[in-house]
Write a protein that holds these residues in place. Sequence first.
Motif, short mmCIF file in Angstrom:
data_model
loop_
_atom_site.label_atom_id
_atom_site.label_comp_id
_atom_site.label_asym_id
_atom_site.label_seq_id
_atom_site.Cartn_x
_atom_site.Cartn_y
_atom_site.Cartn_z
N PRO A 45 29.70 38.41 26.15
CA PRO A 45 28.84 38.92 25.07
C PRO A 45 29.07 40.42 24.86
O PRO A 45 29.59 41.11 25.73
N SER A 46 28.59 40.86 23.71
CA SER A 46 28.74 42.28 23.39
C SER A 46 28.04 43.14 24.44
O SER A 46 26.94 42.81 24.89
N GLY A 47 28.72 44.19 24.86
CA GLY A 47 28.12 45.12 25.83
C GLY A 47 28.29 44.68 27.26
O GLY A 47 27.80 45.33 28.18
N ALA A 48 29.07 43.58 27.49
CA ALA A 48 29.24 43.08 28.85
C ALA A 48 30.33 43.83 29.61
O ALA A 48 30.44 43.67 30.82
N GLY A 49 31.12 44.63 28.90
CA GLY A 49 32.12 45.45 29.61
C GLY A 49 33.56 45.06 29.37
O GLY A 49 34.44 45.42 30.15
N LYS A 50 33.84 44.34 28.25
CA LYS A 50 35.23 43.92 27.98
C LYS A 50 36.13 45.13 27.74
O LYS A 50 37.21 45.25 28.35
N THR A 51 35.67 46.03 26.83
CA THR A 51 36.48 47.22 26.54
C THR A 51 36.62 48.08 27.80
O THR A 51 37.70 48.59 28.11
N THR A 52 35.52 48.20 28.54
CA THR A 52 35.54 48.99 29.77
C THR A 52 36.60 48.45 30.73
O THR A 52 37.41 49.22 31.27
N LEU A 53 36.63 47.14 30.90
CA LEU A 53 37.60 46.53 31.81
C LEU A 53 39.03 46.78 31.33
O LEU A 53 39.92 47.15 32.11
N1 LIG Z 1 30.97 56.34 28.39
C1 LIG Z 1 29.93 55.53 28.63
N2 LIG Z 1 28.80 56.03 29.17
C2 LIG Z 1 27.75 55.22 29.44
N3 LIG Z 1 27.74 53.91 29.23
C3 LIG Z 1 28.85 53.36 28.69
C4 LIG Z 1 30.00 54.15 28.37
N4 LIG Z 1 30.96 53.33 27.86
C5 LIG Z 1 30.38 52.07 27.86
N5 LIG Z 1 29.15 52.11 28.35
C6 LIG Z 1 28.28 50.98 28.54
O1 LIG Z 1 28.99 49.98 29.21
C7 LIG Z 1 28.66 48.71 28.71
C8 LIG Z 1 29.90 47.96 28.34
O2 LIG Z 1 30.50 48.56 27.21
P1 LIG Z 1 31.82 47.97 26.55
O3 LIG Z 1 32.16 48.80 25.40
O4 LIG Z 1 32.83 47.79 27.59
O5 LIG Z 1 31.32 46.54 26.06
P2 LIG Z 1 32.11 45.43 25.27
O6 LIG Z 1 32.03 44.20 26.08
O7 LIG Z 1 33.45 45.91 24.89
O8 LIG Z 1 31.21 45.24 23.99
P3 LIG Z 1 31.63 44.88 22.46
O9 LIG Z 1 31.88 43.43 22.43
O10 LIG Z 1 30.43 45.23 21.70
O11 LIG Z 1 32.84 45.70 22.14
C9 LIG Z 1 27.71 48.91 27.55
O12 LIG Z 1 26.40 48.65 27.98
C10 LIG Z 1 27.88 50.37 27.22
O13 LIG Z 1 26.65 50.89 26.75
#
Ligand SMILES: Nc1ncnc2c1ncn2[C@@H]1O[C@H](COP(=O)(O)OP(=O)(O)OP(=O)(O)O)[C@@H](O)[C@H]1O
Lengths: 381, 240
Positions: free
Chosen positions: B44-52
């Motif tokens: 789901p959105s915000g689960a950390g895909k981009t972060t990973l």
């Molecule tokens: N630089 C940051 N500082 C603090 N929190 C962050 C930072 N970058 C991401 N987050 C948090 O980490 C979590 C994961 O973010 P991420 O962008 O990886 O989600 P995502 O799965 O890619 O979501 P989406 O599908 O919306 O792109 C989110 O809750 C976001 O708020």
Amino acid sequence: MINLAQKDIQHTLGKFIVTAMGVGMLLGIVLIMIGVYRGMIIDAQVLLDDLKVDLWVVQKDTLGPFAEASRVHEDLKNSIGIIEGVKKAEGITFQNLQLPSKAGPVRVFAVGFDPYGAIDPINPKKIIAGRGLERDHYEMVVTDKTGFHVGDTLHLGRDDYKVVGVTHGTVSSGGDPLVYVSLKDAQELQFLYANTRIRADRARGIKTLNSHMVNAVVATVRSGYSVNEVAEKIRRFKYKSVYTAEEEKTILTKNLIKMASKQIGMFTVILVIVSTIIIALIIYTMTLEKIKEIAIMKLIGIPNGMIIKMIMQETLLMGFLAFISANIFAHLIYAKFPKRVVLEIPDAWILFFVVIIASLLASLVGVKKVISADPSEAIGG
Amino acid sequence: MENRQAIKAENLVKTFGKGDSMVEVINGASFQVNKGELVALIAPSGAGKTTLLMMIGCVLEPTSGSIWLGDEKVYENRWLTKETRKIRREKIGFIFQAHYLIPFLTILDNITLVPQTNGISKEESEKNAIALLRYFDIEDKAKSMPSSLSGGQNQRAAIARALANRPQIILADEPTAALDIKRSVDVVKMLKKIAVDQDVAVIMVTHDEAMLPLCDRILKIEDKKVVSHSVSENKETGIL
Ligand SMILES: Nc1ncnc2c1ncn2[C@@H]1O[C@H](COP(=O)(O)OP(=O)(O)OP(=O)(O)O)[C@@H](O)[C@H]1O
Ligand SMILES: [Mg+2]
């Protein structure tokens, strides 16, 4: 290798050039300011050079008419004239006048001398129309910048003066156009101009000074005599302050250079600082506009060095273009200034180096931005 | 037997912030992706895909854990090299939802920028770039600026850029989100073909269930950890 600066500038060429030209105009003013300063120093020497005298005898304990009020009696020229080694000696006056004209009064600096005397301060090479003074009343030689022509009649005091000659390139140390009148007229003008004042002085019981005063006696030295020795002799016998032409020139220019260089220097420094800040702001905005691309470049692995090089090259090119347009701008407008503006190549070179250093400093704000740009934020938003 | 491992992560942890405002996004993620594999990353959105993805791509520093790219261990509680940017430009191709081409460079310059930075001659990198553009059917746009291309053309150019440095790994963050279904299918098929043809590991973040059957495997972030599912398993249980 791809030159990023070149590609970026190509992409926004018009904006880049217009910006550089804007900064260039500011730097052009810097060049003009320096030119005004150079012009002042040249102007300051015109009168002295045209006079071609060796000695200046002025009121005791004063530095002479160019530094402060100096008055000596006209007859002093006779007692100076008979001192051994002196060839010619004449009285001379200096005063500011307002000449009436249709466009309003013209401020001039008047030199009074005896047209029948041995020393003529008018350089005949500088007469471009008419002749020098030949009579001791109601004739005037003017500089072309005053706007008057041979044959014009000027009403001064109670009398009409006829313009008999026009000179070119003659200015006072203050940059005012020079006019020449006879010594007698000069003394009378001083006297007449003070008419009401004298009446008031009389009412207060102050005696009117007679008008047979001059501001200095100038003299030339016979060949075979040392100027310094003759000066020393005058000092001993006449209790006056005596300066050689060189000393008088130093007095005149030192004072002027001290004041003007401070004044103009301040302006120049402020303008250079303002230009640096403006270049820095421009570079900062240019970097901010690209911050997303910069973050992307960092993300895909482009080294900082390449991006910094782009910023530095753009800044230096901006500075260089600004410098070029500064010179073009200055050369286009300098002749339109009322006072002499002298643009010298060494001054342009100094400005060039200042601009390059200023640009390098300015680029630092952009470089700082590049280093701090976070690649992981490139893809957000 | 040849080692097929292209990406390996062990016990990855990522937290943002400190103290009370600390957020734990990933906690104990371990997984592996092999060469030639196209793997979907879902959550789901915000689960950390981009972060990973950014951690694997050496863009974002993890909090702890280990990462291998190919045979090289690049992270163990700290970066093992100062030059993470060198790893990025030599080993990884990035693709995003938007094309992120450099607007003041032509398509050709955009594609050859990283290879030229890697020391490949202008001639050779341009020759390769033209071949890629031909492959993506936008050869005639080589000298154009990105602003004069359509969205789909720019996205293809961006994929060409990601391939230009002959990467071992392609990290694609929602590459099809801005495209219609037909073009999305084209792009994913293209990524699968690239994975096979060039023996590259591809991780693709997607929200689009229709893309999953085209992938080899599915990685899902569950409870801050990474779980691997087969495509058929998804069909049966509908894990999305
Ligand atoms: N630089 C940051 N500082 C603090 N929190 C962050 C930072 N970058 C991401 N987050 C948090 O980490 C979590 C994961 O973010 P991420 O962008 O990886 O989600 P995502 O799965 O890619 O979501 P989406 O599908 O919306 O792109 C989110 O809750 C976001 O708020
Ligand atoms: Mg995301």
